[in-house]
Design a protein around this motif. Structure first.
Motif, PDB file in Angstrom:
ATOM      1  N   GLY A   1       0.815  -1.205   0.000  1.00 48.49           N
ATOM      2  CA  GLY A   1       0.000   0.000   0.000  1.00 48.49           C
ATOM      3  C   GLY A   1       0.850   1.257   0.000  1.00 48.49           C
ATOM      4  O   GLY A   1       1.760   1.403   0.822  1.00 48.49           O
ATOM      5  N   GLY A   2       0.538   2.185  -0.891  1.00 48.16           N
ATOM      6  CA  GLY A   2       1.341   3.390  -1.054  1.00 48.16           C
ATOM      7  C   GLY A   2       1.059   4.457  -0.002  1.00 48.16           C
ATOM      8  O   GLY A   2      -0.092   4.772   0.285  1.00 48.16           O
ATOM      9  N   VAL A   3       2.130   5.000   0.570  1.00 46.93           N
ATOM     10  CA  VAL A   3       2.037   6.084   1.549  1.00 46.93           C
ATOM     11  C   VAL A   3       3.072   7.145   1.191  1.00 46.93           C
ATOM     12  O   VAL A   3       4.262   6.827   1.069  1.00 46.93           O
ATOM     13  CB  VAL A   3       2.311   5.587   2.985  1.00 46.93           C
ATOM     14  N   ILE A   4       2.633   8.379   1.014  1.00 43.72           N
ATOM     15  CA  ILE A   4       3.578   9.481   0.836  1.00 43.72           C
ATOM     16  C   ILE A   4       3.244  10.554   1.867  1.00 43.72           C
ATOM     17  O   ILE A   4       2.127  11.070   1.900  1.00 43.72           O
ATOM     18  CB  ILE A   4       3.545  10.061  -0.597  1.00 43.72           C
TER      19      ILE A   4
ATOM     20  N   ALA B   1      -1.324   3.883   7.057  1.00 41.78           N
ATOM     21  CA  ALA B   1      -0.654   2.580   6.968  1.00 41.78           C
ATOM     22  C   ALA B   1      -1.400   1.528   7.781  1.00 41.78           C
ATOM     23  O   ALA B   1      -1.588   0.386   7.335  1.00 41.78           O
ATOM     24  CB  ALA B   1       0.780   2.711   7.446  1.00 41.78           C
ATOM     25  N   GLN B   2      -1.836   1.907   8.980  1.00 45.24           N
ATOM     26  CA  GLN B   2      -2.565   0.956   9.821  1.00 45.24           C
ATOM     27  C   GLN B   2      -3.902   0.578   9.205  1.00 45.24           C
ATOM     28  O   GLN B   2      -4.326  -0.583   9.261  1.00 45.24           O
ATOM     29  CB  GLN B   2      -2.772   1.559  11.214  1.00 45.24           C
ATOM     30  N   ARG B   3      -4.566   1.568   8.602  1.00 44.65           N
ATOM     31  CA  ARG B   3      -5.857   1.287   7.981  1.00 44.65           C
ATOM     32  C   ARG B   3      -5.711   0.338   6.804  1.00 44.65           C
ATOM     33  O   ARG B   3      -6.586  -0.500   6.534  1.00 44.65           O
ATOM     34  CB  ARG B   3      -6.498   2.606   7.529  1.00 44.65           C
ATOM     35  N   MET B   4      -4.602   0.431   6.081  1.00 46.49           N
ATOM     36  CA  MET B   4      -4.376  -0.436   4.918  1.00 46.49           C
ATOM     37  C   MET B   4      -3.911  -1.838   5.301  1.00 46.49           C
ATOM     38  O   MET B   4      -3.971  -2.756   4.479  1.00 46.49           O
ATOM     39  CB  MET B   4      -3.316   0.191   3.994  1.00 46.49           C
TER      40      MET B   4
ATOM     41  N   LEU C   1       5.165   3.374  13.734  1.00 46.89           N
ATOM     42  CA  LEU C   1       4.459   2.140  13.363  1.00 46.89           C
ATOM     43  C   LEU C   1       4.904   0.978  14.231  1.00 46.89           C
ATOM     44  O   LEU C   1       4.089   0.155  14.668  1.00 46.89           O
ATOM     45  CB  LEU C   1       4.725   1.812  11.884  1.00 46.89           C
ATOM     46  N   ASN C   2       6.211   0.902  14.491  1.00 51.86           N
ATOM     47  CA  ASN C   2       6.725  -0.167  15.351  1.00 51.86           C
ATOM     48  C   ASN C   2       6.159  -0.068  16.767  1.00 51.86           C
ATOM     49  O   ASN C   2       5.817  -1.068  17.391  1.00 51.86           O
ATOM     50  CB  ASN C   2       8.252  -0.125  15.405  1.00 51.86           C
TER      51      ASN C   2
END
Length: 596
Positions: A507-510, A558-561, A587-588
């Protein structure tokens, strides 16, 4: 004598090249060769007669490029060209009792035109068809079935143009194409013409002879057809010339017959002299079939691919994109890559001259990362800027450098302001390139690559995007990196892709770093869509506050994806590697504190 009966007893010798020979004897003719059917019929008849006098027992109608795309005309004019071409060829062939084949070349965008062309030939009484110089077999089977349904006795030859190393310009291997075609009961013969000279097509004939002569349900065994170029051309004063080594050509044609060809002839550069000497050689020599060459089973090389292993183990993969520099100073790029590795990133992706502006080569940087930092790079490979030869050379180099993952994209077009100086080269699209990479691996030419593709979850018509993605999976793409996911529609498309695609999705995150950055990406960057609500949240923020918001939003996204992806694909804005490492730390933390 009926054609099939003839072929039971003899080798069928075709004519040579209408186009190049016509030009050599009529250099004054101003238009395309096929148009001469209408405005210079005697000249076309003369060419046919010269080949027949030389010993050819089959001729092609002068209609190879008789289509609206090649002739740049309406179909009414194409119809006239076809009718005149058929009339000329059949009239000249009659006293020689020679076979006439309706000659049909490839069409860039057929859109039903193949059927129109076939209908014209069938109405004229054509029973023999030659599809020559094709580079793929996509349209072939439906077209062959269309002809056989209307003329069950039709004889069809499918002839493919392959390079000396055995690949079409669409990146398909000769072996793979012929395996499919020879198993098709509505195609009578198949083989090669154009691009390569007799020696290389002799090698192809030998390598693939085992595919011919096998029993087929409801059809006779397929026959091998080979029509090489005279050799390889030279350019003199801007004009293309083939040196006339007709004796050599004829000797190789005898070997091609011994290798199993039942149908032979010539393509570019061949003249009546080539055909005359070939006919004499066939009549003079007792041709003994070569013993069938033992087929060596080629198995893909077993190679270590840490990234592929991690996907297989269902562990989350983190890939981060770093833009290559616009100069030769790699210090910042390498330092950023090292910091990302230390932060736990699995792979560094490197764009291939993004927005069609020259930057440090993605594949060379990938090799450097692999050697010096021992991290897995994913260089992007565009279909722009390289033909198939350059692409193969690059893949060989990547394989030698133990780079095992690539991302294939079609590539951005050249900016309009630069098109007078810079020309784009699009020899194929990303799906075709993926298939070519797979074929190289399957044949043991390179190590097997794990091929990734791009997936635009922001596409206005996502069903079309999804169909393209499925086509890429069929061609060997194992995973997709998505465009950044900011809107609810993009999330819905991501979930849909997760359900439909048999491939891993990152999943793309910018991270958005400012209000101005948000406006720019939403309005000027193709494939990115940012909701107005997100844009408004950045208004009035200073750099520090904007970065804090970027971290929070990126982690949330990121968590939602996470339930719908195999990992994440982070795009580094403005080389701010520290921002990406900060997001990864957050995230970690969330993973460590998650009670589940």
């Amino acid at each position: 004598m009926e054609l099939r009966e003839y072929l039971k007893h003899k080798t069928l010798l075709f004519d040579g090249a209408m186009g190049t020979y016509f030009r050599s004897v009529h250099p004054e003719y101003p238009g395309k060769c096929e148009l001469a059917n209408c405005n210079a019929p005697a000249k076309v008849a003369e060419v046919h007669k010269n080949y027949l006098e030389s010993g050819a027992r089959a001729i092609k109608t002068n209609t190879f490029a008789a289509n609206t795309h090649a002739l740049e005309c309406k179909f009414d004019e194409v119809r006239t060209v076809i009718r005149q071409g058929w009339k000329i060829a059949t009239k000249v062939a009659e006293p020689y009792r020679a076979f006439v084949f309706a000659d049909i070349g490839p069409i860039t965008d057929p859109n039903g035109e193949y059927e129109q062309i076939v209908d014209e030939f069938l109405a004229l009484g054509a029973k023999n068809f030659l599809f020559e110089t094709w580079s793929d077999d996509d349209d072939l089977y439906a077209l062959a079935a269309y002809i056989k349904a209307r003329c069950p006795d039709a004889f069809l030859i499918a002839s493919f143009a392959v390079s000396p190393d055995g690949f079409t310009r669409q990146g398909l291997s000769a072996r793979a194409v012929l395996e499919r075609v020879t198993n098709c009961p509505v195609i009578d013969a198949a083989g090669f013409n154009c691009v390569s000279g007799p020696n290389h097509l002799l090698a192809q004939a030998r390598a693939n002879a085992d595919l011919f002569g096998k029993e087929r349900p409801a059809a006779d065994p397929a026959m091998l057809s080979v029509m090489p170029n005279a050799g390889y051309p030279t350019i003199v004063d801007g004009r293309t010339f083939f040196e006339n080594r007709a004796g050599y050509f004829a000797s190789r044609m005898v070997e091609i017959v011994a290798a199993g060809a039942k149908i032979i002839g010539g393509c570019c550069g061949t003249t009546p002299e080539h055909i005359r000497l070939t006919a004499e050689a066939l009549n003079e020599e007792e041709i003994k079939p070569e013993p069938a060459a033992a087929q060596v089973e080629v198995k893909p090389r077993e190679v270590k691919n840490r990234l592929a292993d991690k996907f297989a183990a269902k562990k989350r993969v983190i890939a981060v994109e770093l833009d290559p520099p616009a100069d030769d100073n790699l210090e910042k790029f390498m330092a950023g890559a090292k910091a990302l590795k230390e932060a736990g990133v699995d792979a560094i992706t490197i764009a291939d001259c993004p927005i069609a502006r020259a930057r440090a080569d993605s594949s060379l940087l990938a090799a450097k990362l692999r050697r010096e930092l021992d991290i897995d790079p994913i260089p992007h490979m565009t279909c722009r800027d390289r033909n198939i030869n350059a692409t193969k050379a690059l893949l060989l180099g990547l394989s030698a450098e133990e780079v095992r993952n690539v991302l294939v994209v079609t590539g951005d077009p050249i900016p309009s302001a630069e098109r007078d100086e810079v020309k784009g080269v699009f020899s194929f699209n990303s799906a075709v390139l993926a298939g070519y990479i797979r074929e190289l691996g399957e044949q043991g030419v390179t190590a097997s690559f794990r091929v990734f593709g791009a997936l635009n979850v922001n596409a206005a018509n996502f069903e079309v995007e999804l169909r393209k993605a499925k086509r890429k999976v069929e061609q060997g793409v194992a995973g997709f990196l998505t465009q950044p996911v900011f809107t609810s529609r993009a999330f819905e498309n991501l979930i849909h892709a997760h359900e439909e695609l048999d491939a891993d999705i990152l999943g793309g995150v910018i991270p958005i770093v400012s209000h101005r950055n948000a406006l720019y990406m939403n309005n000027e960057v193709a494939g990115i869509e940012i909701s107005q609500g997100v844009i408004n949240r950045y208004e009035g923020l200073d750099r520090e506050a904007a970065e804090d918001l970027a971290v929070d939003l990126s982690v949330q996204l990121a968590q939602r994806m996470e339930p719908y992806t195999a990992g994440w694909y982070f795009i580094t804005p403005f080389q701010r590697v520290s921002l990406i490492t900060r997001i990864l730390r957050e995230l970690n933390k969330s993973t460590e504190t998650d009670p589940s």
